[in-house]
Design a protein around this motif. Structure first.
Motif, mmCIF file in Angstrom:
data_model
loop_
_atom_site.group_PDB
_atom_site.id
_atom_site.type_symbol
_atom_site.label_atom_id
_atom_site.label_comp_id
_atom_site.label_asym_id
_atom_site.label_seq_id
_atom_site.Cartn_x
_atom_site.Cartn_y
_atom_site.Cartn_z
ATOM 1 N N GLY A 1 -6.197 8.999 -1.934
ATOM 2 C CA GLY A 1 -6.163 7.822 -2.781
ATOM 3 C C GLY A 1 -4.984 6.937 -2.430
ATOM 4 O O GLY A 1 -3.838 7.395 -2.433
ATOM 5 N N LEU A 2 -5.242 5.672 -2.136
ATOM 6 C CA LEU A 2 -4.196 4.714 -1.774
ATOM 7 C C LEU A 2 -4.074 3.651 -2.849
ATOM 8 O O LEU A 2 -5.048 2.957 -3.166
ATOM 9 C CB LEU A 2 -4.513 4.053 -0.436
ATOM 10 C CG LEU A 2 -4.568 4.956 0.794
ATOM 11 C CD1 LEU A 2 -4.936 4.145 2.036
ATOM 12 C CD2 LEU A 2 -3.224 5.663 1.003
ATOM 13 N N GLU A 3 -2.891 3.532 -3.410
ATOM 14 C CA GLU A 3 -2.615 2.499 -4.398
ATOM 15 C C GLU A 3 -2.329 1.182 -3.684
ATOM 16 O O GLU A 3 -1.506 1.125 -2.769
ATOM 17 C CB GLU A 3 -1.408 2.890 -5.251
ATOM 18 C CG GLU A 3 -1.059 1.862 -6.313
ATOM 19 C CD GLU A 3 0.256 2.155 -7.003
ATOM 20 O OE1 GLU A 3 0.540 1.503 -8.039
ATOM 21 O OE2 GLU A 3 1.021 3.020 -6.519
ATOM 22 N N VAL A 4 -3.002 0.120 -4.112
ATOM 23 C CA VAL A 4 -2.761 -1.229 -3.588
ATOM 24 C C VAL A 4 -2.151 -2.035 -4.728
ATOM 25 O O VAL A 4 -2.753 -2.158 -5.806
ATOM 26 C CB VAL A 4 -4.053 -1.877 -3.071
ATOM 27 C CG1 VAL A 4 -3.746 -3.211 -2.411
ATOM 28 C CG2 VAL A 4 -4.764 -0.957 -2.081
ATOM 29 N N THR A 5 -0.957 -2.579 -4.499
ATOM 30 C CA THR A 5 -0.153 -3.085 -5.615
ATOM 31 C C THR A 5 -0.462 -4.506 -6.056
ATOM 32 O O THR A 5 0.146 -5.000 -6.999
ATOM 33 C CB THR A 5 1.350 -2.993 -5.263
ATOM 34 O OG1 THR A 5 1.611 -3.804 -4.109
ATOM 35 C CG2 THR A 5 1.737 -1.550 -4.974
ATOM 36 N N SER A 6 -1.400 -5.180 -5.398
ATOM 37 C CA SER A 6 -1.800 -6.513 -5.865
ATOM 38 C C SER A 6 -3.281 -6.721 -5.575
ATOM 39 O O SER A 6 -3.828 -6.168 -4.626
ATOM 40 C CB SER A 6 -0.983 -7.615 -5.171
ATOM 41 O OG SER A 6 -1.430 -7.826 -3.849
ATOM 42 N N VAL B 1 0.848 -1.192 0.000
ATOM 43 C CA VAL B 1 0.000 0.000 0.000
ATOM 44 C C VAL B 1 0.886 1.246 0.000
ATOM 45 O O VAL B 1 1.877 1.309 0.735
ATOM 46 C CB VAL B 1 -0.928 0.029 1.234
ATOM 47 C CG1 VAL B 1 -1.839 1.261 1.195
ATOM 48 C CG2 VAL B 1 -1.757 -1.246 1.314
ATOM 49 N N ARG B 2 0.523 2.228 -0.817
ATOM 50 C CA ARG B 2 1.251 3.492 -0.838
ATOM 51 C C ARG B 2 0.308 4.618 -1.271
ATOM 52 O O ARG B 2 -0.684 4.374 -1.968
ATOM 53 C CB ARG B 2 2.457 3.412 -1.775
ATOM 54 C CG ARG B 2 2.168 2.946 -3.180
ATOM 55 C CD ARG B 2 3.433 2.466 -3.865
ATOM 56 N NE ARG B 2 3.192 2.000 -5.235
ATOM 57 C CZ ARG B 2 4.016 1.210 -5.897
ATOM 58 N NH1 ARG B 2 5.132 0.784 -5.332
ATOM 59 N NH2 ARG B 2 3.749 0.831 -7.129
ATOM 60 N N THR B 3 0.618 5.816 -0.835
ATOM 61 C CA THR B 3 -0.208 6.960 -1.200
ATOM 62 C C THR B 3 -0.115 7.208 -2.703
ATOM 63 O O THR B 3 0.964 7.150 -3.289
ATOM 64 C CB THR B 3 0.223 8.218 -0.436
ATOM 65 O OG1 THR B 3 1.636 8.413 -0.602
ATOM 66 C CG2 THR B 3 -0.090 8.106 1.046
ATOM 67 N N GLY B 4 -1.279 7.485 -3.320
ATOM 68 C CA GLY B 4 -1.315 7.633 -4.766
ATOM 69 C C GLY B 4 -1.725 9.002 -5.255
ATOM 70 O O GLY B 4 -1.087 9.569 -6.144
ATOM 71 N N TYR B 5 -2.808 9.543 -4.704
ATOM 72 C CA TYR B 5 -3.263 10.861 -5.122
ATOM 73 C C TYR B 5 -4.012 11.550 -3.992
ATOM 74 O O TYR B 5 -4.400 10.916 -2.994
ATOM 75 C CB TYR B 5 -4.148 10.787 -6.384
ATOM 76 C CG TYR B 5 -5.418 9.972 -6.239
ATOM 77 C CD1 TYR B 5 -6.533 10.465 -5.540
ATOM 78 C CD2 TYR B 5 -5.536 8.715 -6.825
ATOM 79 C CE1 TYR B 5 -7.700 9.724 -5.417
ATOM 80 C CE2 TYR B 5 -6.701 7.969 -6.710
ATOM 81 C CZ TYR B 5 -7.773 8.483 -6.010
ATOM 82 O OH TYR B 5 -8.933 7.745 -5.892
#
Length: 325
Positions: A70-75, A10-14
């Motif tokens: 917005g949190l990007e989830v990579t899988s 998980v990482r911050t996206g927008y």
């Protein structure tokens, strides 16, 4: 999931911001801070810092606030695990595509109301673009660590921390004790990946108050060159934007940074060269005294600002803070 944790996925996206003053945000984002700006309509402006099509989305609205994280989830496995955890705790989730997703530069996202009614949006992939950047910076560091970190004030800090740790497996990095504008604070720093912290949660010591009216206290971007930081500071000063804290160095992650007030009231931190956490040797029990080794002095903060924070804090004492579970 092949592992039991979503840490590192998980990482911050927008960021989504609402404002009544679009012209001021254009000036602030493109000219003072120096981000790449794309104007889509009188009611929508977006900013880029890398090959992502949209990193900061500013929309015309009735409020001045940080509207969504917005949190990007990579899988997909990690996304399914997070959604399952939320549903298991009775959190209502809305899946959205179409126009709202297009505004954010993603094919679809899953949204829900997090602590302090902060809208949190989960997504897997984002639109990218080969179009060259027109910025006043050499570059920003995003990648595996994500876009930024956000700091949040809370009068229900235990529940706030539990939310990030139970849903996203956020790990404790360290804590800071500090007195800001006459208010004694304990700040807890949580990481969701290699970035020292993606989330910082600040609480008042003693009475449980929240002196910050916006959903976040600040968001922070990391520049690749120290000179970019100093030039951004000079631009903000020259253009008349209020500096919350001058250039200084933090005690815990050793980052050099400054803070400026956005047109929506929350602060924007520009930072350079923070430590990257070594998972094997890092001590999460450290409590640092003061946020700064040097610098970070109030510049444009006045007694009127102190009075507004005091009134907001007193009002918050009588107001329930939303908790998602």
């Amino acid at each position: 999931m092949t592992t039991e944790t979503v840490f590192g996925h998980v990482r911050t996206g927008y960021a989504v911001v609402t404002t009544r003053d679009m012209d001021n945000w254009k000036r602030f984002g493109a000219e003072a801070i120096g981000l790449h700006m794309d104007v889509h309509s009188p009611e929508l402006v977006t900013f880029r810092v890398d090959d992502w099509a949209r990193r900061v989305i500013v929309r015309k609205g009735e409020t001045e606030d940080y509207a969504a994280l917005g949190l990007e989830v990579t899988s997909r496995a990690a996304l399914d695990e997070i959604l399952q955890r939320l549903r298991g705790r009775g959190v209502a989730i809305t899946e959205q595509a179409g126009g709202e997703a297009a505004i954010r530069g993603v094919p679809q996202f899953w949204s829900f109301s997090g602590p302090k009614r902060q809208q949190i949006e989960l997504f897997e992939t984002a639109e990218t673009t080969p179009a060259p950047l027109k910025m006043k910076f050499a570059g920003f560091l995003t990648g595996e660590a994500g876009l930024c970190h956000v700091a949040i004030t809370s009068k229900a800090p235990d529940e706030m921390l539990a939310f990030w740790q139970e849903i996203f497996d956020a790990r404790l990095s360290d804590r800071i004790e500090e007195k800001i504008s006459g208010i004694n604070l304990l700040i807890t720093f949580l990481r969701m990946n290699e970035r020292h912290h993606s989330i910082a949660v600040a609480r008042t010591k003693g009475l449980k108050l929240d002196p910050i009216p916006s959903r976040i206290q600040h968001m922070a971007f990391q520049v690749s060159e120290l000179e970019d930081l100093s030039r951004a500071y000079e631009r903000c000063r020259k253009m008349g934007y209020k500096i919350a804290m001058s250039v200084g160095q933090h005690t815990n992650d050793r980052e050099i940074s400054f803070y400026v007030y956005t047109p929506s009231g929350f602060e924007f931190e520009i930072g350079w060269n923070p430590l990257i956490v070594d998972e094997e040797s890092w001590d999460p029990n450290a409590v640092h005294q003061g946020i700064s080794v040097w610098g970070h002095k109030p510049v444009d903060h006045t007694w009127a600002d102190d009075l507004r924070q005091f009134r907001t804090g007193v009002a918050s004492f009588f107001r329930h803070e939303y908790r998602p579970f």
